[in-house]
Enzyme design. Structure first.
Site, PDB file in Angstrom:
ATOM      1  N   GLU A 106      11.792 -18.883 -13.109  1.00  0.00           N
ATOM      2  CA  GLU A 106      11.486 -19.172 -11.710  1.00  0.00           C
ATOM      3  C   GLU A 106      12.078 -20.512 -11.259  1.00  0.00           C
ATOM      4  O   GLU A 106      11.962 -21.515 -11.933  1.00  0.00           O
ATOM      5  CB  GLU A 106       9.963 -19.176 -11.467  1.00  0.00           C
TER       6      GLU A 106
ATOM      7  N   ASP B 295       0.804 -12.824 -18.092  1.00  0.00           N
ATOM      8  CA  ASP B 295       1.481 -14.076 -17.697  1.00  0.00           C
ATOM      9  C   ASP B 295       0.584 -15.283 -17.945  1.00  0.00           C
ATOM     10  O   ASP B 295       0.616 -16.255 -17.183  1.00  0.00           O
ATOM     11  CB  ASP B 295       1.881 -13.988 -16.221  1.00  0.00           C
TER      12      ASP B 295
ATOM     13  N   ASP C 195       5.688 -11.495 -18.670  1.00  0.00           N
ATOM     14  CA  ASP C 195       6.588 -12.540 -18.176  1.00  0.00           C
ATOM     15  C   ASP C 195       6.944 -13.491 -19.331  1.00  0.00           C
ATOM     16  O   ASP C 195       6.233 -13.585 -20.327  1.00  0.00           O
ATOM     17  CB  ASP C 195       5.902 -13.321 -17.050  1.00  0.00           C
ATOM     18  N   ASN C 196       8.067 -14.197 -19.200  1.00  0.00           N
ATOM     19  CA  ASN C 196       8.427 -15.320 -20.068  1.00  0.00           C
ATOM     20  C   ASN C 196       8.658 -14.976 -21.531  1.00  0.00           C
ATOM     21  O   ASN C 196       8.429 -15.831 -22.398  1.00  0.00           O
ATOM     22  CB  ASN C 196       7.349 -16.410 -20.017  1.00  0.00           C
TER      23      ASN C 196
ATOM     24  N   LYS D  78       1.132 -18.181 -23.677  1.00  0.00           N
ATOM     25  CA  LYS D  78       2.046 -17.262 -24.392  1.00  0.00           C
ATOM     26  C   LYS D  78       1.510 -16.871 -25.760  1.00  0.00           C
ATOM     27  O   LYS D  78       1.760 -15.769 -26.233  1.00  0.00           O
ATOM     28  CB  LYS D  78       3.439 -17.885 -24.499  1.00  0.00           C
TER      29      LYS D  78
END
Ligand code: CL4
Ligand code: MG
Length: 214
Positions: free
Chosen positions: A199, A141, A169-170, A144
């Site tokens: 989120e 996380d 994540d993401n 990126k």
């Protein structure tokens, strides 16, 4: 009040969460970020997917890339079996300091080793530093663009065993297209996508769970 967003989150947790109560610290961060100011914590919706993966894996050794304020660090640490360890890497000294205090308030600092530094510099040191072999679960996380190079570095350092789970994540927002393409096309991983909202917002995101096959 607090000069940085992480500092304001820490102050709210210290004022609103019962000391030693991890769930109330998690709720305090979510309440602050949902109602006062957004922050890039994994949040409660994706956090429930993270919880389910931690409970399914029952990991002895967990690695987290990108501590930030320690929100996902708390979610993972509170579910670890006795004797398990969570190593979390954070390159920003200020964020690391805030996370340490939030983890302390939640009573979770004994299960967690928070290292300050860049993942690329720290990952090659982990086996020796902790006298361990491989991780059972890795939560990714951080920036990126670092997802793919760090996954490759973990492979090269022999820190993945057949069955090791990578949870990223993401992968939809902000997105990690090169990482996704790699884990979905490499014969070394079995990958699965978990769609979810970003989120605190009505925006589409998702997490990718990739099992290393060796
Ligand atoms: N190589 C490295 N080694 C150690 N620590 C590192 C690192 N690279 C970044 N970090 C740390 O990881 C965190 C960055 C997270 C980026 N997330 C994000 O950019 C992000 C953005 C959105 N968003 O824009 O909606 C939503 C999200 O859930 C997000 O995680 C920061 O605390 C940063 O200091
Ligand atoms: Mg994130």
């Amino acid at each position: 009040s607090g000069q940085s967003r992480p500092m304001r989150i820490l102050q709210f947790v210290q004022s609103a969460a019962a000391p030693g109560d991890a769930n109330s610290a998690i709720c305090a961060v979510d309440s602050y970020c949902a109602n006062v100011e957004w922050a890039m914590n994994v949040g409660d919706k994706k956090g429930q997917i993270l919880d389910a993966v931690v409970l399914a894996v029952r990991p002895r050794w967990v690695l987290e890339l990108g501590t930030y304020c320690g929100y996902s660090t708390m979610r993972i640490a509170r579910l670890l079996p006795p004797g398990a360890r969570l190593v979390t890497l954070e390159m920003n000294q200020h964020y690391a300091q805030v996370a340490k205090q939030i983890l302390g308030h939640a009573g979770l600092d004994t299960q967690v080793d928070l290292l300050v530094g860049a993942s690329s510099a720290l990952i090659p040191q982990l086996k020796k530093k902790f006298e361990m072999e491989t991780f059972d679960l890795i939560f990714i996380d951080h920036w990126k663009a670092s997802y793919l190079p760090d996954a490759r570095l973990l492979e090269e350092c022999g820190l993945l065993a057949p069955g090791t789970v990578l949870l990223a994540d993401n992968v939809t927002c902000p997105g990690a297209p090169d990482y996704l393409q790699y884990v979905r096309n490499s014969p070394r991983y079995r990958s699965e996508y978990f769609p979810c909202q970003l989120e605190y917002l009505q925006v589409e995101d998702g997490m990718e769970k990739s099992v290393f096959l060796g």
